[in-house]
Design an enzyme around this catalytic site. Sequence first.
Site, mmCIF file in Angstrom:
data_model
loop_
_atom_site.group_PDB
_atom_site.id
_atom_site.type_symbol
_atom_site.label_atom_id
_atom_site.label_comp_id
_atom_site.label_asym_id
_atom_site.label_seq_id
_atom_site.Cartn_x
_atom_site.Cartn_y
_atom_site.Cartn_z
ATOM 1 C CE LYS A 67 20.686 -18.520 -13.390
ATOM 2 N NZ LYS A 67 21.396 -17.264 -13.762
ATOM 3 C CG LEU A 102 17.797 -18.682 -9.259
ATOM 4 C CD1 LEU A 102 19.272 -18.928 -8.798
ATOM 5 C CD2 LEU A 102 16.899 -17.881 -8.212
ATOM 6 C CG ASP A 103 15.106 -13.152 -12.909
ATOM 7 O OD1 ASP A 103 14.315 -13.844 -13.432
ATOM 8 O OD2 ASP A 103 14.821 -12.254 -12.070
ATOM 9 C CE1 TYR A 104 21.947 -14.996 -20.307
ATOM 10 C CE2 TYR A 104 22.598 -12.744 -19.631
ATOM 11 C CZ TYR A 104 22.857 -13.831 -20.268
ATOM 12 O OH TYR A 104 23.925 -13.822 -21.145
ATOM 13 C CB THR A 106 19.027 -14.023 -10.486
ATOM 14 O OG1 THR A 106 18.429 -12.785 -10.586
ATOM 15 C CG2 THR A 106 18.911 -14.385 -8.695
#
Length: 247
Positions: A67, A102-104, A106
Amino acid sequence: MERLQKVIAYAGVASRRKAEQLIVEGKVKVNGTVVKELGTKVSNSDTIEVEGVKLEKEDKVYFLLYKPRGYISAVTDDKGRKTVTDIFKKHVHQRIFPVGRLDYDTTGLLLLTNDGEFSNLMTHPKFKIDKTYIARVKGVPTKQGLMKLQSGIKLEDGKTAPAKVSMTSFDEKAGKAICEITIHEGRNRQVRRMFEAIGTPVVKLKRERFAFLDLTGLSPGEYRQLTKHEVKLLRVLAETGKIDYNN
């Protein structure tokens, strides 16, 4: 047997909340009969229609994505931001969704699938699948702070499970450090909140490993399909807590 709204959500037709709304509004049929009860359970042999469209059973697929930063771990976003599923649209026709999040900001290893049962095995805390992160933090964590993370630290939504934590490098003068942390829970922004709780906020975060999987051979934005053997090993790990790589 699975709850009807869960089956609809796992099929990628709508979010769980939207699926519940469709059921209550009488827009869902099971075996030709309108169903409005949210507790209804269905099996693989049942025929489900949502707003007149039959829910088709897709072949199960499993992907490992590196990602990149700046993507939402979701199927859609009401703010118009890029989602991780956008990366797959040109080449993957199944309605996949991210396994956990997963965070924006991360980066790192994220699984995507259209298999709801597999997703639950990978994300439910009781199955204790390890996820390892590399965190670049502001400040240098104290020994006491790291011990708090290792034993479990109190957050606003409860105490975290014990974690494996080590500081791999630090620069006292520059006031920064790099830590490796392994957890098996998946609370919202958990790693960031854990380091904030000991006074060393995360500046940059990357998930390096998920169980035995890593990012070898991939660059940000690239993905690969999991092998059948990898999927089998992940299932065994979730169900038994251990795996035999020779089988």
